[in-house]
Structure formats: structure tokens, C-alpha cells
Design a protein around this motif. Structure first.
Motif, mmCIF file in Angstrom:
data_model
loop_
_atom_site.group_PDB
_atom_site.id
_atom_site.type_symbol
_atom_site.label_atom_id
_atom_site.label_comp_id
_atom_site.label_asym_id
_atom_site.label_seq_id
_atom_site.Cartn_x
_atom_site.Cartn_y
_atom_site.Cartn_z
ATOM 1 N N LEU A 232 0.857 -1.185 0.000
ATOM 2 C CA LEU A 232 0.000 0.000 0.000
ATOM 3 C C LEU A 232 0.888 1.228 0.000
ATOM 4 N N LEU A 233 0.661 2.126 -0.944
ATOM 5 C CA LEU A 233 1.339 3.422 -0.970
ATOM 6 C C LEU A 233 0.354 4.475 -0.464
ATOM 7 N N HIS A 234 0.659 5.046 0.705
ATOM 8 C CA HIS A 234 -0.207 6.060 1.301
ATOM 9 C C HIS A 234 0.302 7.450 0.917
ATOM 10 N N CYS A 235 -0.586 8.261 0.358
ATOM 11 C CA CYS A 235 -0.248 9.652 0.049
ATOM 12 C C CYS A 235 -0.802 10.518 1.187
ATOM 13 N N GLU A 236 0.081 10.969 2.066
ATOM 14 C CA GLU A 236 -0.326 11.709 3.259
ATOM 15 C C GLU A 236 -0.315 13.213 2.950
ATOM 16 N N GLY A 237 -1.514 13.778 2.824
ATOM 17 C CA GLY A 237 -1.657 15.196 2.507
ATOM 18 C C GLY A 237 -1.920 16.039 3.745
ATOM 19 N N ARG A 238 -1.368 17.229 3.758
ATOM 20 C CA ARG A 238 -1.543 18.159 4.882
ATOM 21 C C ARG A 238 -1.804 19.550 4.316
ATOM 22 N N GLY A 239 -2.741 20.267 4.927
ATOM 23 C CA GLY A 239 -3.057 21.625 4.484
ATOM 24 C C GLY A 239 -4.318 22.107 5.152
ATOM 25 N N ASN A 240 -4.671 23.370 4.929
ATOM 26 C CA ASN A 240 -5.929 23.929 5.420
ATOM 27 C C ASN A 240 -6.580 24.704 4.268
ATOM 28 N N PRO A 241 -7.670 24.146 3.720
ATOM 29 C CA PRO A 241 -8.311 22.881 4.092
ATOM 30 C C PRO A 241 -7.484 21.671 3.661
ATOM 31 N N ILE A 242 -7.787 20.505 4.240
ATOM 32 C CA ILE A 242 -7.044 19.304 3.896
ATOM 33 C C ILE A 242 -7.364 18.919 2.446
ATOM 34 N N PRO A 243 -6.427 18.263 1.728
ATOM 35 C CA PRO A 243 -6.681 17.866 0.333
ATOM 36 C C PRO A 243 -7.896 16.956 0.218
ATOM 37 N N GLN A 244 -8.676 17.187 -0.817
ATOM 38 C CA GLN A 244 -9.894 16.412 -1.046
ATOM 39 C C GLN A 244 -9.775 15.464 -2.235
ATOM 40 N N GLN A 245 -8.704 15.583 -3.036
ATOM 41 C CA GLN A 245 -8.551 14.731 -4.220
ATOM 42 C C GLN A 245 -7.093 14.322 -4.369
ATOM 43 N N TYR A 246 -6.874 13.040 -4.779
ATOM 44 C CA TYR A 246 -5.538 12.501 -4.976
ATOM 45 C C TYR A 246 -5.455 11.874 -6.366
ATOM 46 N N LEU A 247 -4.406 12.234 -7.121
ATOM 47 C CA LEU A 247 -4.180 11.711 -8.467
ATOM 48 C C LEU A 247 -2.886 10.901 -8.459
ATOM 49 N N TRP A 248 -2.996 9.588 -8.822
ATOM 50 C CA TRP A 248 -1.835 8.706 -8.858
ATOM 51 C C TRP A 248 -1.380 8.507 -10.302
ATOM 52 N N GLU A 249 -0.068 8.619 -10.505
ATOM 53 C CA GLU A 249 0.518 8.427 -11.834
ATOM 54 C C GLU A 249 1.798 7.613 -11.698
ATOM 55 N N LYS A 250 2.142 6.906 -12.814
ATOM 56 C CA LYS A 250 3.427 6.214 -12.925
ATOM 57 C C LYS A 250 4.157 6.759 -14.135
ATOM 58 N N GLU A 251 5.414 7.147 -13.915
ATOM 59 C CA GLU A 251 6.182 7.723 -15.024
ATOM 60 C C GLU A 251 6.268 6.730 -16.174
ATOM 61 N N GLY A 252 5.950 7.237 -17.386
ATOM 62 C CA GLY A 252 5.969 6.391 -18.568
ATOM 63 C C GLY A 252 4.681 5.656 -18.815
ATOM 64 N N SER A 253 3.672 5.856 -17.926
ATOM 65 C CA SER A 253 2.393 5.169 -18.074
ATOM 66 C C SER A 253 1.290 6.181 -18.325
ATOM 67 N N VAL A 254 0.484 5.956 -19.358
ATOM 68 C CA VAL A 254 -0.641 6.818 -19.702
ATOM 69 C C VAL A 254 -1.861 5.917 -19.896
ATOM 70 N N PRO A 255 -3.045 6.280 -19.372
ATOM 71 C CA PRO A 255 -3.412 7.475 -18.602
ATOM 72 C C PRO A 255 -3.040 7.310 -17.126
ATOM 73 N N PRO A 256 -3.477 8.272 -16.252
ATOM 74 C CA PRO A 256 -3.197 8.155 -14.815
ATOM 75 C C PRO A 256 -3.744 6.855 -14.237
ATOM 76 N N LEU A 257 -3.082 6.363 -13.211
ATOM 77 C CA LEU A 257 -3.489 5.102 -12.600
ATOM 78 C C LEU A 257 -4.807 5.220 -11.849
ATOM 79 N N LYS A 258 -4.992 6.320 -11.117
ATOM 80 C CA LYS A 258 -6.134 6.401 -10.216
ATOM 81 C C LYS A 258 -6.418 7.850 -9.852
ATOM 82 N N ILE A 259 -7.684 8.255 -9.864
ATOM 83 C CA ILE A 259 -8.133 9.554 -9.365
ATOM 84 C C ILE A 259 -9.208 9.261 -8.314
ATOM 85 N N THR A 260 -8.949 9.635 -7.067
ATOM 86 C CA THR A 260 -9.843 9.226 -5.989
ATOM 87 C C THR A 260 -9.755 10.192 -4.819
ATOM 88 N N GLN A 261 -10.757 10.095 -3.937
ATOM 89 C CA GLN A 261 -10.705 10.849 -2.684
ATOM 90 C C GLN A 261 -9.933 10.091 -1.610
#
Length: 379
Positions: A232-261
């Protein structure tokens, strides 16, 4: 129409007289102090007035104050009077039932709790905020100071303005600073410093909120993945407001792997083809931030943990003990071999010149008995 309730106020006075070192005239004169109370609620507690005096003058009949009970309708205003035939240097003090001083003659006024104004809504990072602080009723004039948490803030010098009663003062101060993301949730304090407080804290607090762009980092679980494991790769976001969307990509791979909350990217069964560099973009309405992680499934060298280090130490100690035992066995065997060789040589003594085994035995016995001549004497 209902009938308004009548409120009886019982006034208890503990008064004395302070001449201040001066002599009174024969007739003297009356000093009067009024206390006005507005918007009264129903109560039956006492409000007291005190004249501070020196002990040697308490016996004088002129040192006793003159007061009167008052009756007032609930919600109305009452003026309480305290009079005493006294010298001009005396001081009158009014106190409420909690023994808090409401007014202290012509010499001292207790400052009210300060009020902070100027904060309206959340601020963006690097914006400038201006806060104002004000406290009334002090005499002499109080001083105001600012703090952010435990850190002092340099504010403007305290401004002094006389109150409408002409006896006390209202003091005010302001502070201005640029906010950062570390200021999000910080408490800004304005404190009153006055001799009547005797070190007691009298302050007001204003908490501020700061909006700032997000940051992110990728954390693998387990920390050192191997081929065939679940990752499991956890993308830990911090901010105010906290991030509401995460986009996962792999270099050399098209399209993006995952767009999720959700912030995790899951590999049910790792294989070598999963190796590569992965990016996670965390987004809020304040902006976005992209973090990277390089996955190498073929990496055979895990980072040594504390348990593996402990096992290595134990293994080293065991190897050293085994080595010492081997050295001891070698020395012991060498000693036994040398001792056995000496015994065989002694046993074969006298057989060097014998043509056969029987002759060697006879020679050996003869050699043993021939060494000493025994003589016998008879009396």
C-alpha cells in the motif's frame, strides 16, 4: 399588565477613616462617593463600601460612614451613596459580593477585562492581520501587552484616553503581523498589567485560522516491499483545508493510474513489472502538491532492523564461544597424544636389540631386575 418586581438591596458597610497625616478643622466636611448600578437582576446579596483608614482613628465617631438602603425595580438603575466626614486624602472602595473591587476612591481603578477586535474571518498564508485591544476603568492607566502562544508580540504603544466619568482611563493597543501556516490555530493574547491586579492574569484571547496550500509525502506499507507481497502506498496530505482529491501516476504510463478521494494506491501482489517512479498529486481549493516515490521490487538489501542487529550480535557471540571450544579441544588432544607416546616408549624399553618378541620381553624383565643387586643376611 403584570406588576414589576421590587428589588430590595441590603447595603453592608465596613468603613474607617484615613487622615493622611493632616489635621481636620473643627467642623470637618463630608466626602461622598456614588456608585451607579444599571440593569439589575433580582438578587439579595450585599454590596459593600469601605473607607481605608489608619487604626488610631477608628475610634472617632467622624470616621463612620453614612449610608442608606435602596429599593429598585428589577431591570432598573440604582445609585448607592456612601458618605463619611473625612479628610481629602481618604479613599472609598466599592466591592461586589465576590469581593471584587468595583471602584477605589479617587486613587485607584481596577481595569476591566480587555476586548480584542479586528479578526473577521480566515486569513490566507502571508496575509497581514491587525488586531486591536481595549480595556476601561483603570487608574492609574494600565498597560497592554501582546503574546502569540508563549512568544511575545511587539505591539503599538498603549494609548490612554480619559473615561467620561473623569476619574478612570481607557487604554488601547494594536498589533500587526504577517501570518504563516504555523500560525493556523494559534491563540493571540492581550494582557492587562496594573498594580491593582497584584500579578493576577487579566487577558483576552483570539484564535486565528490560516488557509495554506497543501503538502504531501508518500509512505509505503510495508516499508521495504518484496516481490509477491501486498503493498500500500499512502499519500499523506496536509493543508488547510485538507486535500480532497488525490491523483496517482506512474512515469511512462498513460493514462493516470487512479483519481480518488482516498489517498492509498494498492498492489495486491507485487512483481518486477511494478518497479518504477510513482507520483501523487494532492489537491485542495488552495492549490496542489505532487510527491514522488521510487519502487524497486528487485532490491534485495532490506534496511537492517533493530531485531536483525540483535540477532547478528547473538550470532557473533555464539561463534566466538564455538571458536574457543575448538581451540581448547585442539590443545587437549595434543596433550593426550604426547602423554600416550611417552608410555609406549617406556613399555618397549629393552627391545631394540631383540631378534623377536619373546627375547624382547625377557630382555625387558632382565633389564628391570638387573638394575639393583639385592643381598640377604641371616643372623
Amino acid at each position: 399588565m403584570g406588576v414589576s418586581a421590587v428589588l430590595p438591596l441590603v447595603l453592608l458597610f465596613a468603613c474607617g477613616w484615613a487622615p493622611g497625616g493632616a489635621n481636620l478643622s473643627q467642623d470637618g466636611y463630608w466626602q461622598e462617593q456614588d456608585l451607579e448600578l444599571g440593569t439589575l437582576a433580582s438578587l439579595d446579596k450585599a454590596i459593600s463600601s469601605t473607607v481605608w483608614s489608619s487604626p488610631d482613628m477608628l475610634a472617632s465617631p467622624d470616621s463612620q460612614p453614612w449610608t442608606s438602603d435602596e429599593t429598585v425595580v428589577a431591570g432598573g438603575t440604582v445609585v448607592l451613596k456612601c458618605q463619611v466626614k473625612d479628610h481629602e486624602d481618604s479613599s472609598l472602595q466599592w466591592s461586589n459580593p465576590a469581593q471584587q473591587t468595583l471602584y477605589f476612591g479617587e486613587k485607584r481603578g481596577i481595569p476591566q477585562k480587555p476586548i480584542i477586535t479586528g479578526y473577521k474571518s480566515s486569513l490566507r498564508e502571508k496575509e497581514t492581520i491587525i488586531l486591536n485591544c481595549q480595556s476601561s476603568g483603570s487608574k492609574p492607566a494600565a498597560q497592554l501587552t501582546w503574546r502569540k502562544g508563549e512568544q511575545d508580540l511587539p505591539g503599538e504603544p498603549t494609548q490612554i484616553q480619559e473615561d467620561p466619568n473623569g476619574k478612570t482611563f481607557t487604554v488601547s493597543s494594536s498589533v500587526m503581523f504577517q501570518v504563516t501556516r504555523e500560525d493556523d490555530g494559534a491563540d493571540i493574547l492581550c494582557s492587562v498589567n496594573h498594580e491593582s491586579l497584584k500579578g493576577a492574569d487579566r487577558s483576552a484571547s483570539q484564535r486565528i485560522e490560516v488557509l495554506y496550500t497543501p503538502t504531501a509525502k508518500i509512505r509505503p506499507d510495508p516499508p521495504h516491499p518484496r516481490e509477491g507481497q501486498k503493498l500500500l502506498l499512502h499519500c499523506e496530505g496536509r493543508g488547510n483545508p485538507i486535500p480532497q482529491q488525490y491523483l496517482w501516476e506512474k512515469e511512462g504510463s498513460v493514462p493516470p493510474l487512479k483519481i480518488t478521494q482516498e489517498s492509498a494506491l494498492i498492489f495486491p501482489f507485487l512483481n518486477k513489472s511494478d518497479s518504477g517512479t510513482y507520483g501523487c498529486t494532492a489537491t485542495s481549493n488552495m492549490g496542489s502538491y505532487k510527491a514522488y516515490y521510487t519502487l524497486n521490487v528487485n532490491d534485495p538489501s532490506p534496511v537492517p532492523s533493530s531485531s536483525s542487529t540483535y540477532h547478528a550480535i547473538i550470532g557473533g557471540i555464539v561463534a566466538f564461544v564455538v571458536f574457543l571450544l575448538l581451540i581448547l579441544l585442539i590443545f587437549l588432544g595434543h596433550y593426550l597424544i604426547r602423554h600416550k607416546g611417552t608410555y609406549l616408549t617406556h613399555e618397549a624399553k629393552g627391545s631394540d636389540d631383540a631378534p623377536d618378541a619373546d627375547t624382547a620381553i625377557i630382555n625387558a624383565e632382565g633389564g628391570q631386575s638387573g638394575g639393583d643387586d639385592k643381598k640377604e643376611y641371616f643372623i
